[in-house]
Design an enzyme around this catalytic site. Sequence first.
Site, PDB file in Angstrom:
ATOM      1  CE  LYS A 122      66.652  55.246  -1.614  1.00  0.00           C
ATOM      2  NZ  LYS A 122      65.901  54.026  -1.746  1.00  0.00           N
ATOM      3  CE  LYS A 206      65.813  55.759   4.540  1.00  0.00           C
ATOM      4  NZ  LYS A 206      64.849  54.804   4.118  1.00  0.00           N
ATOM      5  CE  LYS A 209      65.897  46.966   2.110  1.00  0.00           C
ATOM      6  NZ  LYS A 209      65.038  47.913   1.405  1.00  0.00           N
TER       7      LYS A 209
HETATM    8  N1  AQP Z   1      65.114  53.942   9.152  1.00  0.00           N
HETATM    9  C1  AQP Z   1      63.855  53.594   9.020  1.00  0.00           C
HETATM   10  N2  AQP Z   1      62.968  53.744  10.041  1.00  0.00           N
HETATM   11  C2  AQP Z   1      61.671  53.372   9.902  1.00  0.00           C
HETATM   12  N3  AQP Z   1      61.170  52.843   8.763  1.00  0.00           N
HETATM   13  C3  AQP Z   1      62.006  52.671   7.723  1.00  0.00           C
HETATM   14  N4  AQP Z   1      61.846  52.164   6.488  1.00  0.00           N
HETATM   15  C4  AQP Z   1      63.021  52.206   5.824  1.00  0.00           C
HETATM   16  N5  AQP Z   1      63.961  52.727   6.591  1.00  0.00           N
HETATM   17  C5  AQP Z   1      63.380  53.027   7.791  1.00  0.00           C
HETATM   18  C6  AQP Z   1      60.587  51.644   5.971  1.00  0.00           C
HETATM   19  O1  AQP Z   1      60.805  50.318   5.503  1.00  0.00           O
HETATM   20  C7  AQP Z   1      59.926  50.071   4.418  1.00  0.00           C
HETATM   21  C8  AQP Z   1      60.645  49.454   3.282  1.00  0.00           C
HETATM   22  O2  AQP Z   1      61.594  50.324   2.746  1.00  0.00           O
HETATM   23  P1  AQP Z   1      62.190  50.018   1.307  1.00  0.00           P
HETATM   24  O3  AQP Z   1      62.919  48.756   1.301  1.00  0.00           O
HETATM   25  O4  AQP Z   1      61.145  50.093   0.296  1.00  0.00           O
HETATM   26  O5  AQP Z   1      63.192  51.150   1.027  1.00  0.00           O
HETATM   27  P2  AQP Z   1      63.592  52.450   1.695  1.00  0.00           P
HETATM   28  O6  AQP Z   1      62.452  53.192   2.276  1.00  0.00           O
HETATM   29  O7  AQP Z   1      64.354  53.195   0.693  1.00  0.00           O
HETATM   30  O8  AQP Z   1      64.433  51.917   2.907  1.00  0.00           O
HETATM   31  P3  AQP Z   1      65.913  51.452   3.107  1.00  0.00           P
HETATM   32  O9  AQP Z   1      65.859  50.168   3.830  1.00  0.00           O
HETATM   33  O10 AQP Z   1      66.665  52.511   3.784  1.00  0.00           O
HETATM   34  O11 AQP Z   1      66.537  51.176   1.715  1.00  0.00           O
HETATM   35  P4  AQP Z   1      67.531  52.056   0.886  1.00  0.00           P
HETATM   36  O12 AQP Z   1      68.813  52.130   1.611  1.00  0.00           O
HETATM   37  O13 AQP Z   1      67.628  51.297  -0.392  1.00  0.00           O
HETATM   38  O14 AQP Z   1      66.936  53.418   0.759  1.00  0.00           O
HETATM   39  C9  AQP Z   1      59.251  51.406   4.074  1.00  0.00           C
HETATM   40  O15 AQP Z   1      57.968  51.423   4.662  1.00  0.00           O
HETATM   41  C10 AQP Z   1      60.128  52.403   4.750  1.00  0.00           C
HETATM   42  O16 AQP Z   1      59.406  53.570   5.117  1.00  0.00           O
END
Ligand code: AQP
Length: 346
Positions: A122, A206, A209
């Site tokens: 990140k 992966k 968002k």
């Molecule tokens: N690609 C994914 N496949 C399965 N699970 C996923 N999670 C995120 N991406 C995937 C799971 O969603 C939950 C919430 O995630 P978060 O909002 O706390 O942030 P994150 O893990 O950093 O996920 P994002 O959506 O990809 O956000 P950004 O882009 O900001 O990093 C967690 O349980 C995560 O494992």
Amino acid sequence: MTEPAFPVATGEHRVFSGVQPSGALHLGNYLGALVKFVALQHQTQCLYCVVDLHAITAWQAPKTLAAQTREIAAAYFAAGVDPAEAIVFAQSAVPEHSELAWIFNCVARLGWLDRMTQFKEKSGKHKERASVGLYTYPVLQAADILLYKATHVPVGEDQKQHLELTRDIAAKFNHDFDAPGFFPLTEALIEGPGARIMSLRDGAAKMSKSDPSDQSRINLTDDADTIASKIRRAKTDPLPLPESVDDLKGRPEADNLVGIFAALSGQTKAQVLASYGGQGFGQIFKPALADLLVERLAPVSAEMRRLMADPAEIDRTLAAGAQRARALAEPILAETKRIVGFTAGR
Ligand code: AQP
């Protein structure tokens, strides 16, 4: 879709998890987290938090943060989380999270945080410009979980390393303060068909968002045409779908689409390939996948829209959840402070 079975027996455990209000939720969040939240809520006591303190580790416009927080809560409810059963709240409404995080900042070691791959991903090439909060994010996450002595955390695979750090912090705290077993060694609940959903544009990344390309993900709020177009344009290789799961190896994009189909339909990848193996992607498989996505996500996004039309009601539900969360958190934090030695002047 079959609900995944978890090794959680009624009443013996406590579940905590959260999602950041840092943008629109996508299919990875839905399958990796929300579906598990719903399955678990009837099995044991569950706390589901909208982790707005985590969200501000990257810039969030103050004008939109509250709306995004409500939107994540609406997504929880629309996916089937029942706020009468599970405790649903905004992290910033329970100040004990920050207080315990400070104590854990003094337990965690720099070397442990230096190994966290999510910070490296990140912060990118300019880590000196990243916020200090982004660096200590996993410590706050440990505080979120251990503030309730949660025993299990349903998450996607990307969170595995952070959960290991939570265990390290719990073990070091218990050891350093001679408080054996005070904090549990929390287990991640990662298994399940949607544990790692990949980008539609790159099978090695992966679904996220923060990916600048909206084409890389299916958002929970995408309409049917958008979903169909994103799936039509999803990257694949020139070969037809294989007949066996083994032959998905080395074909990450194909593997991802078959995995999404399997997760949404409650089938194994082998069953999906039994129906579609040997065919090209475009004619039958991709349209069938788009239909399945619309069938599963349209009711969730319609319910989200309905709930979002009444923000005051979402706020009331979150406030009631925060009260219930604080009632659990206060005695655990008080005991933690006593163990640390914060007893003077009280
Ligand atoms: N690609 C994914 N496949 C399965 N699970 C996923 N999670 C995120 N991406 C995937 C799971 O969603 C939950 C919430 O995630 P978060 O909002 O706390 O942030 P994150 O893990 O950093 O996920 P994002 O959506 O990809 O956000 P950004 O882009 O900001 O990093 C967690 O349980 C995560 O494992």
